[in-house]
Design an enzyme around this catalytic site. Structure first.
Site, mmCIF file in Angstrom:
data_model
loop_
_atom_site.group_PDB
_atom_site.id
_atom_site.type_symbol
_atom_site.label_atom_id
_atom_site.label_comp_id
_atom_site.label_asym_id
_atom_site.label_seq_id
_atom_site.Cartn_x
_atom_site.Cartn_y
_atom_site.Cartn_z
ATOM 1 N N TYR A 1 54.852 37.502 28.934
ATOM 2 C CA TYR A 1 54.304 37.970 30.205
ATOM 3 C C TYR A 1 55.319 38.859 30.929
ATOM 4 C CZ TYR A 1 50.986 34.075 29.483
ATOM 5 O OH TYR A 1 50.059 33.201 28.958
ATOM 6 N N LEU B 1 32.482 40.193 32.123
ATOM 7 C CA LEU B 1 32.173 38.796 31.834
ATOM 8 C C LEU B 1 32.390 37.924 33.068
ATOM 9 C CD1 LEU B 1 31.209 36.853 29.676
ATOM 10 C CD2 LEU B 1 33.565 36.569 28.930
ATOM 11 N N PRO C 1 40.194 30.174 32.582
ATOM 12 C CA PRO C 1 39.058 29.284 32.838
ATOM 13 C C PRO C 1 37.986 29.908 33.726
ATOM 14 C CG PRO C 1 40.930 28.645 34.182
ATOM 15 C CD PRO C 1 41.426 29.698 33.239
ATOM 16 N N LEU C 2 38.317 31.034 34.348
ATOM 17 C CA LEU C 2 37.337 31.777 35.150
ATOM 18 C C LEU C 2 36.911 33.059 34.446
ATOM 19 C CD1 LEU C 2 39.061 31.367 38.637
ATOM 20 C CD2 LEU C 2 37.269 29.948 37.628
ATOM 21 N N ALA C 3 37.229 33.166 33.164
ATOM 22 C CA ALA C 3 37.024 34.375 32.357
ATOM 23 C C ALA C 3 37.969 35.467 32.846
ATOM 24 C CB ALA C 3 35.584 34.864 32.396
ATOM 25 N N GLN C 4 38.198 36.449 31.984
ATOM 26 C CA GLN C 4 39.069 37.554 32.387
ATOM 27 C C GLN C 4 38.339 38.463 33.362
ATOM 28 O OE1 GLN C 4 40.790 39.667 28.947
ATOM 29 N NE2 GLN C 4 42.639 39.557 30.169
#
Length: 283
Positions: A54, A201, A194-197
């Site tokens: 990262y 989407l 967990p919230l999608a990227q």
């Protein structure tokens, strides 16, 4: 009581942690990111997940600043590149992560994804890092069912403390075989994104009529609803990234949301699981 997760021999941890993907990339955001992570600790979100990948170590530096003086509160997770995941390369990579994080140990060190290095060699160096006191325990990320089967057959492979994979309401492929197997083996699953990227989407999730109606009925946000759905599964911890204090507070509040079976059914009808084996989703 808020749901908790145990990694191998760790103390119980809240089932929502703090992700740091995309942190450390913009100097003008640094103080906001540090403040968000500290606010998360104040709210009890004690697991912080990062990686050498990262921002080329930049996220680890942000975390190091955020946990300064508070290391004992934190369950600290980082990840090693697959090409660094054996021998002296792994030891050096771990030591560099520790320097950036300004700590002498990691609570959990993960193979970021599977590369060309044999899993036996990765297990061997992970065990060595544990013996050296640089890490407390180790795990993997982005390994599918067959990979986990292979890992479990390796000497020492049973000590794998977690598998971190992409998992959210619109990406439910792990429910076919990987998640049930991990649950049977008492290996917690860490759900990233967990919230999608961000993108189409996530927009499709956040703007879905059924989810918005349910969220309004419960007096919560759709994001909180999605986090509550992820962690209602046995042995799953969500690690959403939050770059602001407000988002962290919203995430932490999701720990206390209870979903009835009827509510789960509404959500899963809107986004059904595949009825067959699908390739592991990765980003």
């Amino acid at each position: 009581m808020a749901k908790q997760i145990v990694f191998y021999d760790s103390k119980p941890l809240p089932a929502i942690g703090q992700g740091t993907w995309y942190m450390g990339e913009n100097a003008s955001r640094r103080q906001d990111e540090v403040n968000a992570l500290r606010a998360g600790l104040d709210l009890g979100l004690t697991l912080i997940d990062t990686a050498e990948m990262y921002a080329n170590g930049g996220a680890e530096k942000v975390v190091g600043e955020a946990i300064n003086g508070r290391r004992d509160e934190v369950f600290l997770v980082s990840k090693v590149y697959p090409w660094n995941a054996a021998g002296q390369s792994a030891i050096l990579a771990c030591e560099e992560s520790l320097k950036r994080l300004k700590t002498d140990h990691l609570d959990l060190y993960l193979l970021h994804w599977r590369g060309d290095i044999a899993l036996e060699d990765t297990v061997s160096v992970m065990q060595k890092l544990v013996q050296q006191g640089k890490i407390r325990r180790w795990g993997v990320s982005n390994l599918d069912y067959a990979d986990m089967q292979e890992l479990s057959g390796i000497a020492g492979g049973q000590e794998c403390a977690t598998n971190q994979v992409l998992y959210h309401l619109a990406s439910r492929g792990i429910e076919y075989d990987l998640l049930p197997w991990c649950q049977q083996q008492n290996i917690p699953v860490m759900a990233y994104c967990p919230l999608a990227q961000a993108g189409r989407l996530r927009s499709g999730l956040m703007n879905h009529p059924a989810l918005n109606t349910l969220a309004q009925q419960k007096g919560v946000t759709v994001a909180q609803l999605l986090l509550a759905w992820v962690i209602h599964h046995e042995g799953v911890i969500a690690i959403p990234k939050a770059g602001s204090v407000a988002h962290v507070a919203e995430n932490a509040a999701a720990l206390d949301i209870e979903l009835s079976q009827d509510e789960v059914d509404i959500m899963e009808k809107a986004f059904p699981a595949p009825g067959r084996k699908t390739p592991l989703d990765m980003v």
